[in-house]
Motif scaffolding. Structure first.
Motif, PDB file in Angstrom:
ATOM      1  N   TYR A  16       0.823  -1.209   0.000  1.00  0.00           N
ATOM      2  CA  TYR A  16       0.000   0.000   0.000  1.00  0.00           C
ATOM      3  C   TYR A  16       0.859   1.263   0.000  1.00  0.00           C
ATOM      4  O   TYR A  16       0.494   2.269  -0.604  1.00  0.00           O
ATOM      5  CB  TYR A  16      -0.922   0.013   1.225  1.00  0.00           C
ATOM      6  CG  TYR A  16      -1.689   1.315   1.395  1.00  0.00           C
ATOM      7  CD1 TYR A  16      -2.768   1.619   0.569  1.00  0.00           C
ATOM      8  CD2 TYR A  16      -1.310   2.240   2.362  1.00  0.00           C
ATOM      9  CE1 TYR A  16      -3.459   2.813   0.717  1.00  0.00           C
ATOM     10  CE2 TYR A  16      -1.998   3.443   2.508  1.00  0.00           C
ATOM     11  CZ  TYR A  16      -3.073   3.721   1.680  1.00  0.00           C
ATOM     12  OH  TYR A  16      -3.750   4.906   1.815  1.00  0.00           O
ATOM     13  N   LYS A  17       2.011   1.201   0.658  1.00  0.00           N
ATOM     14  CA  LYS A  17       2.828   2.393   0.811  1.00  0.00           C
ATOM     15  C   LYS A  17       4.295   2.003   0.838  1.00  0.00           C
ATOM     16  O   LYS A  17       4.659   0.966   1.386  1.00  0.00           O
ATOM     17  CB  LYS A  17       2.453   3.130   2.106  1.00  0.00           C
ATOM     18  CG  LYS A  17       3.182   4.444   2.348  1.00  0.00           C
ATOM     19  CD  LYS A  17       2.698   5.085   3.649  1.00  0.00           C
ATOM     20  CE  LYS A  17       3.384   6.402   3.921  1.00  0.00           C
ATOM     21  NZ  LYS A  17       2.933   7.008   5.202  1.00  0.00           N
ATOM     22  N   ILE A  18       5.135   2.836   0.235  1.00  0.00           N
ATOM     23  CA  ILE A  18       6.577   2.636   0.241  1.00  0.00           C
ATOM     24  C   ILE A  18       7.243   3.915   0.727  1.00  0.00           C
ATOM     25  O   ILE A  18       7.033   4.984   0.159  1.00  0.00           O
ATOM     26  CB  ILE A  18       7.123   2.286  -1.156  1.00  0.00           C
ATOM     27  CG1 ILE A  18       6.490   0.993  -1.677  1.00  0.00           C
ATOM     28  CG2 ILE A  18       8.643   2.164  -1.127  1.00  0.00           C
ATOM     29  CD1 ILE A  18       6.886   0.650  -3.102  1.00  0.00           C
ATOM     30  N   GLU A  19       8.029   3.794   1.806  1.00  0.00           N
ATOM     31  CA  GLU A  19       8.838   4.907   2.290  1.00  0.00           C
ATOM     32  C   GLU A  19      10.300   4.553   2.065  1.00  0.00           C
ATOM     33  O   GLU A  19      10.772   3.519   2.536  1.00  0.00           O
ATOM     34  CB  GLU A  19       8.582   5.160   3.780  1.00  0.00           C
ATOM     35  CG  GLU A  19       7.143   5.503   4.114  1.00  0.00           C
ATOM     36  CD  GLU A  19       6.917   5.600   5.603  1.00  0.00           C
ATOM     37  OE1 GLU A  19       7.428   6.555   6.207  1.00  0.00           O
ATOM     38  OE2 GLU A  19       6.254   4.697   6.162  1.00  0.00           O
ATOM     39  N   GLU A  20      11.014   5.403   1.356  1.00  0.00           N
ATOM     40  CA  GLU A  20      12.367   5.096   0.943  1.00  0.00           C
ATOM     41  C   GLU A  20      13.397   5.845   1.774  1.00  0.00           C
ATOM     42  O   GLU A  20      13.245   7.038   2.041  1.00  0.00           O
ATOM     43  CB  GLU A  20      12.551   5.437  -0.537  1.00  0.00           C
ATOM     44  CG  GLU A  20      11.550   4.703  -1.427  1.00  0.00           C
ATOM     45  CD  GLU A  20      11.685   5.089  -2.883  1.00  0.00           C
ATOM     46  OE1 GLU A  20      12.775   5.566  -3.257  1.00  0.00           O
ATOM     47  OE2 GLU A  20      10.709   4.932  -3.621  1.00  0.00           O
ATOM     48  N   GLU A  43      17.243   1.514   4.104  1.00  0.00           N
ATOM     49  CA  GLU A  43      16.073   0.645   4.174  1.00  0.00           C
ATOM     50  C   GLU A  43      14.897   1.266   3.442  1.00  0.00           C
ATOM     51  O   GLU A  43      14.847   2.468   3.203  1.00  0.00           O
ATOM     52  CB  GLU A  43      15.675   0.386   5.635  1.00  0.00           C
ATOM     53  CG  GLU A  43      15.112   1.613   6.335  1.00  0.00           C
ATOM     54  CD  GLU A  43      14.471   1.306   7.682  1.00  0.00           C
ATOM     55  OE1 GLU A  43      14.331   0.122   8.013  1.00  0.00           O
ATOM     56  OE2 GLU A  43      14.116   2.248   8.376  1.00  0.00           O
ATOM     57  N   TRP A  44      13.984   0.406   3.071  1.00  0.00           N
ATOM     58  CA  TRP A  44      12.649   0.831   2.655  1.00  0.00           C
ATOM     59  C   TRP A  44      11.679   0.349   3.712  1.00  0.00           C
ATOM     60  O   TRP A  44      11.884  -0.716   4.323  1.00  0.00           O
ATOM     61  CB  TRP A  44      12.267   0.236   1.311  1.00  0.00           C
ATOM     62  CG  TRP A  44      12.806   0.973   0.132  1.00  0.00           C
ATOM     63  CD1 TRP A  44      13.748   1.965   0.130  1.00  0.00           C
ATOM     64  CD2 TRP A  44      12.435   0.761  -1.240  1.00  0.00           C
ATOM     65  NE1 TRP A  44      13.989   2.383  -1.149  1.00  0.00           N
ATOM     66  CE2 TRP A  44      13.197   1.660  -2.017  1.00  0.00           C
ATOM     67  CE3 TRP A  44      11.550  -0.093  -1.874  1.00  0.00           C
ATOM     68  CZ2 TRP A  44      13.088   1.732  -3.407  1.00  0.00           C
ATOM     69  CZ3 TRP A  44      11.435  -0.027  -3.257  1.00  0.00           C
ATOM     70  CH2 TRP A  44      12.195   0.883  -4.007  1.00  0.00           C
ATOM     71  N   ILE A  45      10.641   1.114   3.944  1.00  0.00           N
ATOM     72  CA  ILE A  45       9.587   0.717   4.873  1.00  0.00           C
ATOM     73  C   ILE A  45       8.313   0.519   4.069  1.00  0.00           C
ATOM     74  O   ILE A  45       7.806   1.456   3.449  1.00  0.00           O
ATOM     75  CB  ILE A  45       9.386   1.765   5.977  1.00  0.00           C
ATOM     76  CG1 ILE A  45      10.698   1.984   6.742  1.00  0.00           C
ATOM     77  CG2 ILE A  45       8.283   1.317   6.940  1.00  0.00           C
ATOM     78  CD1 ILE A  45      10.633   3.106   7.749  1.00  0.00           C
ATOM     79  N   LEU A  46       7.818  -0.711   4.065  1.00  0.00           N
ATOM     80  CA  LEU A  46       6.638  -1.060   3.281  1.00  0.00           C
ATOM     81  C   LEU A  46       5.436  -1.243   4.195  1.00  0.00           C
ATOM     82  O   LEU A  46       5.540  -1.895   5.242  1.00  0.00           O
ATOM     83  CB  LEU A  46       6.869  -2.353   2.495  1.00  0.00           C
ATOM     84  CG  LEU A  46       8.137  -2.472   1.650  1.00  0.00           C
ATOM     85  CD1 LEU A  46       8.150  -3.804   0.924  1.00  0.00           C
ATOM     86  CD2 LEU A  46       8.257  -1.331   0.674  1.00  0.00           C
ATOM     87  N   THR A  47       4.313  -0.696   3.804  1.00  0.00           N
ATOM     88  CA  THR A  47       3.038  -1.008   4.448  1.00  0.00           C
ATOM     89  C   THR A  47       2.343  -2.047   3.583  1.00  0.00           C
ATOM     90  O   THR A  47       2.073  -1.800   2.398  1.00  0.00           O
ATOM     91  CB  THR A  47       2.156   0.238   4.585  1.00  0.00           C
ATOM     92  OG1 THR A  47       2.839   1.209   5.383  1.00  0.00           O
ATOM     93  CG2 THR A  47       0.835  -0.109   5.252  1.00  0.00           C
ATOM     94  N   ILE A  48       2.074  -3.203   4.155  1.00  0.00           N
ATOM     95  CA  ILE A  48       1.483  -4.312   3.411  1.00  0.00           C
ATOM     96  C   ILE A  48       0.129  -4.643   4.013  1.00  0.00           C
ATOM     97  O   ILE A  48       0.011  -4.902   5.221  1.00  0.00           O
ATOM     98  CB  ILE A  48       2.403  -5.539   3.426  1.00  0.00           C
ATOM     99  CG1 ILE A  48       3.725  -5.184   2.722  1.00  0.00           C
ATOM    100  CG2 ILE A  48       1.743  -6.735   2.757  1.00  0.00           C
ATOM    101  CD1 ILE A  48       4.741  -6.284   2.718  1.00  0.00           C
ATOM    102  N   THR A  49      -0.901  -4.633   3.186  1.00  0.00           N
ATOM    103  CA  THR A  49      -2.272  -4.859   3.643  1.00  0.00           C
ATOM    104  C   THR A  49      -2.773  -6.212   3.140  1.00  0.00           C
ATOM    105  O   THR A  49      -2.343  -6.706   2.094  1.00  0.00           O
ATOM    106  CB  THR A  49      -3.203  -3.745   3.143  1.00  0.00           C
ATOM    107  OG1 THR A  49      -3.177  -3.706   1.713  1.00  0.00           O
ATOM    108  CG2 THR A  49      -2.758  -2.387   3.680  1.00  0.00           C
TER     109      THR A  49
END
Length: 293
Positions: free
Chosen positions: A218-222, A226-232
């Protein structure tokens, strides 16, 4: 997580090196160390076991088949996000060491990137783990067993199963290179049932299962490291996403220790994340990705 005087972190009484940084928290949950950004303001309330990973079995073969040639790589592919910026792995796959129970596994063909997918030799890996490996040259398949556990794979077929469970797809079908069968590394976690981690460019195969979870990005923060992924669980849009109730997890994708076995990472992609069997018990839960495919 308790730091000892020399700046190392303790895990089950064994010291191992981790980088010190003002940007990250090193959090210990159930004997595992997770590296999470300090800026996330994480409060660890406890840990929870996720997933029901059971042991299945697999083994490789002597693979007396005609080799199938694939272009191999020594650098991980550039992964394109929705922002058209890259996540480039810092894992040195060409010189990666693979260990099981503290012993380095010796290969006559190395684990390697095959068309961007990190793959490991089947026979040498699994025989080191006491699996029986039987090659069927007529069907170009490998039968894998250990005790009551059984599975088989077919060269060129991206269909894997354990025992009598329904087959699943991984990041790649099994291939033959230089007479040896190679499988994607997540075969070890998803079919065999052994967790894997990378520390200091050493891939350690653990003698215990880890967890995995599938969903939509749903969302990718770069960030730099690291990358931070929001996974739904379900595919979401800005109209349907509800911060208070949407079932989701936060996944930290680390450039030096997360294996990315897919060509791209983009918003709405369906992915499976292999992670530690524990997570922070805040909402949404957070963890570090070991493999994403």
């Amino acid at each position: 997580m308790k730091k000892v005087d020399d700046g190392k972190l303790k895990k089950y009484g064994t010291l191992f090196d981790l980088p010190t940084s003002n940007k990250y928290n090193y959090i210990k949950l159930g004997g595992y160390t997770m590296i999470l950004k300090k800026t996330m303001g994480i409060l660890v309330a406890g840990c929870v076991l996720l997933g029901n990973v059971t042991y299945a079995q697999a083994n490789g073969s002597s693979d007396e088949a005609v080799p199938v040639l694939y272009e191999t790589q020594t650098q991980a592919p550039l992964l394109i996000s929705a922002k058209e910026e890259g996540f480039k792995s810092e894992i040195d796959y060409k010189n990666l060491i693979i260990e099981f129970k503290g012993k380095t596994i010796q290969y006559d063909i190395e684990a390697q990137l095959v068309e961007g997918i990190f793959m490991v030799p089947l026979r040498h890996t699994l025989e080191e783990m006491d699996y029986k490996v039987t090659w069927n040259n007529k069907s170009k398949s490998v039968e894998i067993s250990k005790g009551a556990q059984y599975t088989s794979i077919n060269i060129g077929s991206n269909s894997y199963y354990k025992n009598k469970m329904a087959p699943i797809q991984l990041s790649s079908a099994p291939v033959i290179i230089e007479g040896r069968t190679l499988v994607p590394v997540e075969f070890l976690t998803e079919i065999i049932g052994n967790g894997v981690t990378i520390e200091n460019n050493v891939l350690k195969i653990h003698d215990e299962p880890f967890a995995s979870r599938s969903g939509y990005i749903y969302k990718i923060e770069e960030g730099d490291q690291e990358w931070i992924l929001t996974i739904t669980t379900e595919k979401q849009t800005t109209q349907t996403f509800a911060p208070e109730s949407t079932d989701r997890i936060i996944v930290h994708l680390l450039k030096d220790s997360s294996i990315v076995n897919r060509g791209t990472l983009d918003i709405e992609d369906f992915v499976t994340v292999v992670h530690y069997p524990v997570m922070t018990m805040i909402f949404p839960a957070e963890t570090s990705a070991l493999i994403i495919y």
